[in-house]
Every structure is written in C-alpha cells, then in structure tokens.
Scaffold this motif. Structure first.
Motif, mmCIF file in Angstrom:
data_model
loop_
_atom_site.group_PDB
_atom_site.id
_atom_site.type_symbol
_atom_site.label_atom_id
_atom_site.label_comp_id
_atom_site.label_asym_id
_atom_site.label_seq_id
_atom_site.Cartn_x
_atom_site.Cartn_y
_atom_site.Cartn_z
ATOM 1 N N ILE A 150 -4.434 2.750 -7.632
ATOM 2 C CA ILE A 150 -4.788 1.975 -8.829
ATOM 3 C C ILE A 150 -5.663 2.816 -9.755
ATOM 4 O O ILE A 150 -5.469 2.822 -10.973
ATOM 5 C CB ILE A 150 -5.474 0.652 -8.431
ATOM 6 N N LEU A 151 -6.622 3.554 -9.184
ATOM 7 C CA LEU A 151 -7.447 4.448 -10.002
ATOM 8 C C LEU A 151 -6.599 5.513 -10.674
ATOM 9 O O LEU A 151 -6.808 5.844 -11.839
ATOM 10 C CB LEU A 151 -8.529 5.116 -9.158
ATOM 11 N N TYR A 152 -5.640 6.069 -9.942
ATOM 12 C CA TYR A 152 -4.778 7.091 -10.541
ATOM 13 C C TYR A 152 -4.017 6.525 -11.728
ATOM 14 O O TYR A 152 -3.965 7.131 -12.798
ATOM 15 C CB TYR A 152 -3.793 7.676 -9.518
ATOM 16 N N PHE A 153 -3.411 5.346 -11.561
ATOM 17 C CA PHE A 153 -2.614 4.780 -12.654
ATOM 18 C C PHE A 153 -3.473 4.342 -13.839
ATOM 19 O O PHE A 153 -3.015 4.352 -14.967
ATOM 20 C CB PHE A 153 -1.765 3.605 -12.151
ATOM 21 N N THR A 154 -4.729 3.957 -13.589
ATOM 22 C CA THR A 154 -5.570 3.508 -14.700
ATOM 23 C C THR A 154 -6.408 4.602 -15.321
ATOM 24 O O THR A 154 -6.690 4.569 -16.521
ATOM 25 C CB THR A 154 -6.518 2.362 -14.242
ATOM 26 N N ARG A 155 -6.829 5.603 -14.534
ATOM 27 C CA ARG A 155 -7.725 6.633 -15.057
ATOM 28 C C ARG A 155 -7.235 8.057 -14.932
ATOM 29 O O ARG A 155 -7.760 8.954 -15.590
ATOM 30 C CB ARG A 155 -9.069 6.528 -14.349
ATOM 31 N N GLY A 156 -6.257 8.296 -14.080
ATOM 32 C CA GLY A 156 -5.830 9.655 -13.803
ATOM 33 C C GLY A 156 -4.810 10.223 -14.766
ATOM 34 O O GLY A 156 -4.638 11.427 -14.840
ATOM 35 N N ARG A 157 -4.121 9.351 -15.491
ATOM 36 C CA ARG A 157 -3.078 9.835 -16.393
ATOM 37 C C ARG A 157 -3.561 9.797 -17.836
ATOM 38 O O ARG A 157 -4.338 8.941 -18.219
ATOM 39 C CB ARG A 157 -1.824 8.954 -16.274
ATOM 40 N N ARG A 158 -3.071 10.767 -18.623
ATOM 41 C CA ARG A 158 -3.412 10.777 -20.051
ATOM 42 C C ARG A 158 -2.307 10.130 -20.835
ATOM 43 O O ARG A 158 -1.178 10.159 -20.527
ATOM 44 C CB ARG A 158 -3.592 12.199 -20.541
ATOM 45 N N TRP A 171 -6.607 14.283 -7.438
ATOM 46 C CA TRP A 171 -5.926 12.994 -7.520
ATOM 47 C C TRP A 171 -5.025 12.744 -6.315
ATOM 48 O O TRP A 171 -4.912 11.609 -5.841
ATOM 49 C CB TRP A 171 -5.156 12.860 -8.829
ATOM 50 N N ALA A 172 -4.417 13.788 -5.778
ATOM 51 C CA ALA A 172 -3.595 13.624 -4.570
ATOM 52 C C ALA A 172 -4.455 13.124 -3.411
ATOM 53 O O ALA A 172 -4.024 12.281 -2.627
ATOM 54 C CB ALA A 172 -2.921 14.938 -4.213
ATOM 55 N N ALA A 173 -5.686 13.618 -3.311
ATOM 56 C CA ALA A 173 -6.600 13.174 -2.254
ATOM 57 C C ALA A 173 -7.100 11.754 -2.515
ATOM 58 O O ALA A 173 -7.240 10.960 -1.579
ATOM 59 C CB ALA A 173 -7.776 14.135 -2.143
ATOM 60 N N ILE A 174 -7.361 11.417 -3.763
ATOM 61 C CA ILE A 174 -7.865 10.075 -4.097
ATOM 62 C C ILE A 174 -6.804 9.012 -3.812
ATOM 63 O O ILE A 174 -7.123 7.907 -3.380
ATOM 64 C CB ILE A 174 -8.334 10.028 -5.568
ATOM 65 N N ILE A 175 -5.546 9.344 -4.042
ATOM 66 C CA ILE A 175 -4.464 8.381 -3.827
ATOM 67 C C ILE A 175 -4.417 7.908 -2.378
ATOM 68 O O ILE A 175 -3.979 6.794 -2.093
ATOM 69 C CB ILE A 175 -3.117 8.990 -4.287
ATOM 70 N N VAL A 176 -4.914 8.718 -1.448
ATOM 71 C CA VAL A 176 -4.908 8.352 -0.028
ATOM 72 C C VAL A 176 -5.771 7.117 0.242
ATOM 73 O O VAL A 176 -5.512 6.372 1.182
ATOM 74 C CB VAL A 176 -5.412 9.542 0.827
ATOM 75 N N SER A 217 4.594 5.836 -5.086
ATOM 76 C CA SER A 217 4.876 5.892 -6.523
ATOM 77 C C SER A 217 3.811 6.700 -7.265
ATOM 78 O O SER A 217 4.129 7.431 -8.212
ATOM 79 C CB SER A 217 5.010 4.487 -7.111
ATOM 80 N N ALA A 218 2.560 6.612 -6.845
ATOM 81 C CA ALA A 218 1.504 7.403 -7.485
ATOM 82 C C ALA A 218 1.705 8.892 -7.219
ATOM 83 O O ALA A 218 1.576 9.716 -8.129
ATOM 84 C CB ALA A 218 0.125 6.951 -6.990
ATOM 85 N N TRP A 219 2.040 9.254 -5.956
ATOM 86 C CA TRP A 219 2.281 10.669 -5.645
ATOM 87 C C TRP A 219 3.507 11.203 -6.374
ATOM 88 O O TRP A 219 3.510 12.341 -6.834
ATOM 89 C CB TRP A 219 2.439 10.878 -4.147
ATOM 90 N N ALA A 220 4.557 10.387 -6.493
ATOM 91 C CA ALA A 220 5.758 10.817 -7.205
ATOM 92 C C ALA A 220 5.445 11.041 -8.683
ATOM 93 O O ALA A 220 5.882 12.041 -9.276
ATOM 94 C CB ALA A 220 6.868 9.780 -7.046
ATOM 95 N N GLN A 222 0.829 -1.210 0.000
ATOM 96 C CA GLN A 222 0.000 0.000 0.000
ATOM 97 C C GLN A 222 0.861 1.256 0.000
ATOM 98 O O GLN A 222 0.625 2.178 -0.769
ATOM 99 C CB GLN A 222 -0.935 -0.007 1.218
ATOM 100 N N VAL A 223 1.867 1.289 0.849
ATOM 101 C CA VAL A 223 2.727 2.470 0.938
ATOM 102 C C VAL A 223 3.496 2.672 -0.363
ATOM 103 O O VAL A 223 3.603 3.795 -0.867
ATOM 104 C CB VAL A 223 3.682 2.361 2.149
ATOM 105 N N SER A 224 4.019 1.593 -0.950
ATOM 106 C CA SER A 224 4.775 1.738 -2.199
ATOM 107 C C SER A 224 3.885 2.183 -3.351
ATOM 108 O O SER A 224 4.302 2.989 -4.185
ATOM 109 C CB SER A 224 5.517 0.441 -2.543
ATOM 110 N N LEU A 225 2.653 1.689 -3.401
ATOM 111 C CA LEU A 225 1.713 2.152 -4.433
ATOM 112 C C LEU A 225 1.415 3.642 -4.273
ATOM 113 O O LEU A 225 1.440 4.396 -5.251
ATOM 114 C CB LEU A 225 0.394 1.376 -4.349
ATOM 115 N N ALA A 226 1.151 4.066 -3.048
ATOM 116 C CA ALA A 226 0.815 5.467 -2.811
ATOM 117 C C ALA A 226 2.002 6.377 -3.109
ATOM 118 O O ALA A 226 1.846 7.411 -3.768
ATOM 119 C CB ALA A 226 0.340 5.656 -1.370
#
Length: 71
Positions: A63-71, A51-56, A31-34, A25-29
């Motif tokens: 997972i949502l950030y990596f699948t839907r948050g990036r273009r 997205w910073a709030a959703i990553i929490v 890496s997503a914030w970075a 969980q910590v590594s996913l969060a």
C-alpha cells in the motif's frame, strides 16, 4: 495468556477468512513487485531496492508503494 489456535482448530468460516487475507496479501505484494520491476527507476521515489524490501511488510508495504513509491 490464551494459547494460540492452530489452523486445524479454526472453524470453516475462520479458515476461509484467513485464506482470503493470505490471498489478498500475496496478490498485493505480487502486483507491487511486478509494477516496480516494470517501472523505470526515474519514476520511483527512492531506490528500487528499498521499495522491494518495503513491499515485503504485510499489507502496509504494498500500500505504501502504490501511494508513495511511484511518481
């Protein structure tokens, strides 16, 4: 209703599994914030603050950030 166990009451395998999930969980969060911090706002679907709030949110947020948050 059964009472919840304390970490000290778990056996070694259960404790190791719990710490593995925490590390995941910590590594996913992190890496997503970075990625979010390094990515230009134009390449993010929506606002970076949202997205910073959703990553929490546990495993789902990163997972949502990596699948839907990036273009």
């Amino acid at each position: 209703m059964a009472r919840k166990k304390r970490i000290s009451e778990l056996n070694d395998a259960q404790r190791a599994g719990l710490w593995a999930l925490v590390a995941l969980q910590v590594s996913l969060a992190v890496s997503a914030w970075a990625d979010l911090a390094a990515r230009p706002a134009a390449k993010v679907n929506g606002s970076k603050g949202k997205w910073a709030a959703i990553i929490v949110v546990n495993f789902i947020g990163p997972i949502l950030y990596f699948t839907r948050g990036r273009r």
